[in-house]
Design a protein around this motif. Structure first.
Motif, mmCIF file in Angstrom:
data_model
loop_
_atom_site.group_PDB
_atom_site.id
_atom_site.type_symbol
_atom_site.label_atom_id
_atom_site.label_comp_id
_atom_site.label_asym_id
_atom_site.label_seq_id
_atom_site.Cartn_x
_atom_site.Cartn_y
_atom_site.Cartn_z
ATOM 1 N N ILE A 153 0.867 -1.175 0.000
ATOM 2 C CA ILE A 153 0.000 0.000 0.000
ATOM 3 C C ILE A 153 0.902 1.222 0.000
ATOM 4 C CG2 ILE A 153 -1.657 1.313 1.423
ATOM 5 C CD1 ILE A 153 -2.492 -1.520 2.585
ATOM 6 N N GLN A 192 1.039 5.726 0.296
ATOM 7 C CA GLN A 192 0.323 6.911 0.743
ATOM 8 C C GLN A 192 1.028 8.148 0.220
ATOM 9 O OE1 GLN A 192 1.099 9.534 3.063
ATOM 10 N NE2 GLN A 192 -0.934 10.388 2.824
ATOM 11 N N LEU A 196 -4.388 6.980 0.637
ATOM 12 C CA LEU A 196 -3.979 5.583 0.684
ATOM 13 C C LEU A 196 -4.372 4.898 -0.612
ATOM 14 C CD1 LEU A 196 -4.936 4.385 4.301
ATOM 15 C CD2 LEU A 196 -2.650 4.842 3.388
ATOM 16 N N TRP A 256 -4.070 1.046 -2.417
ATOM 17 C CA TRP A 256 -3.674 -0.355 -2.408
ATOM 18 C C TRP A 256 -3.041 -0.690 -3.740
ATOM 19 C CZ3 TRP A 256 -5.421 -4.663 -5.281
ATOM 20 C CH2 TRP A 256 -5.126 -5.926 -4.744
ATOM 21 N N TYR A 259 4.069 1.057 2.159
ATOM 22 C CA TYR A 259 3.889 0.192 3.318
ATOM 23 C C TYR A 259 3.617 -1.239 2.866
ATOM 24 C CZ TYR A 259 2.964 4.443 6.053
ATOM 25 O OH TYR A 259 3.044 5.667 6.671
ATOM 26 N N TRP A 275 1.123 -3.521 9.921
ATOM 27 C CA TRP A 275 1.762 -2.686 8.914
ATOM 28 C C TRP A 275 3.274 -2.624 9.142
ATOM 29 C CZ3 TRP A 275 -1.122 0.746 5.466
ATOM 30 C CH2 TRP A 275 -2.508 0.600 5.569
ATOM 31 N N GLY A 276 4.020 -2.503 8.054
ATOM 32 C CA GLY A 276 5.429 -2.210 8.167
ATOM 33 C C GLY A 276 5.634 -0.767 8.598
ATOM 34 N N GLN A 277 6.882 -0.421 8.777
ATOM 35 C CA GLN A 277 7.191 0.913 9.308
ATOM 36 C C GLN A 277 7.129 1.996 8.245
ATOM 37 O OE1 GLN A 277 9.458 -1.266 8.382
ATOM 38 N NE2 GLN A 277 11.472 -0.329 7.997
ATOM 39 N N GLY A 278 6.924 1.628 7.007
ATOM 40 C CA GLY A 278 6.843 2.604 5.919
ATOM 41 C C GLY A 278 8.214 2.962 5.384
#
Lengths: 110, 121
Positions: free
Chosen positions: B39, B41, B47, B49, B98, B111-114
């Motif tokens: 995903i 942003q 956001l 997908w 993410y 979620w991952g940390q981005g």
């Protein structure tokens, strides 16, 4: 242009209530479960609601949601300054065979 | 508790390939408990997908129409991780990316940390 339409922004004073709508169609919200996400400045997105109205552990009951037909609604009660940020609905779209997020709503605490 | 740890470059030149990896702990990329999603942003698009992979007797991949011609999501069972490759990037692909675990029905709970990726020469 998102398939899920949300108001660009909503505002209320601390302690008040805001309602965020998410309008879709039969190919998405009408036939699928909805989740809601909170994205606060400087943080990673977090799930607030899943399966239309369920809160993950740790999410306060100030956050509630419902679904009716092809629309969904998120309600934030007892608004706090820490709630300022962006909120997104999301669901699977059967026509696209893809997950879609709403256009996003910014919550302003006056 | 599931943890997702992202890695990859924060700067990619236009026309090149953006590649990110998401390492999983606390679950198996080849298990049947979750799908593995990417995903992004950005201020202009919110956001978005991008796609997912999951295993159900074989590997499945589904992609968003907006990137379908340029994206690949692969799983590496030996390292318990999955990756994103986005070809022919343009400045509009600049975003925070993410990885996320979950099914569309249940939502994305982990979620991952981005990773902030900038597409620029």
């Amino acid at each position: 242009q998102s398939l899920l339409t949300q108001p660009p922004s909503v505002s209320a004073a601390p302690g008040q209530r805001v309602t965020i709508s998410c309008s879709g169609r039969n190919s998405n919200i009408g036939n699928r479960d909805v989740s809601w996400y909170q994205h606060l400045p400087g943080t990673d997105p977090k799930i607030l609601i899943y399966l239309n109205s369920n809160r993950p552990s740790g999410i306060p009951d100030r956050f509630s949601a419902s679904k009716s037909g092809a629309s969904a609604t998120l309600v934030i009660s007892g608004l706090q300054t820490g709630d300022e940020g962006d909120y997104y609905c999301g669901t699977w779209d059967e026509s696209l065979t893809a997950f879609v997020f709403g256009s996003g709503t910014t919550v302003h605490v006056l | 508790q599931v943890q997702l740890r992202q890695s990859g470059p924060g700067l990619v030149k236009p026309s090149q390939t953006l590649s990110l990896t998401c390492a999983i702990s606390g679950d198996s990329v080849s298990g049947d408990r979750a799908g593995w999603n990417w995903i992004r942003q950005s201020p202009s698009r919110g956001l978005e997908w991008l796609g997912r992979t999951y295993y159900g007797s074989k590997w499945y991949r589904e992609y968003a129409a907006s990137v379908k011609s340029r994206i690949r999501i692969n799983a590496d069972t030996s390292k318990n991780q999955f990756s994103l490759h986005l070809d022919s990037v343009i400045p509009e692909d600049t975003a925070v990316y993410y990885c996320a675990r979950g099914w569309a029905r249940d939502g994305f709970h982990d979620w991952g940390q981005g990773t902030r990726v900038t597409v620029s020469s």
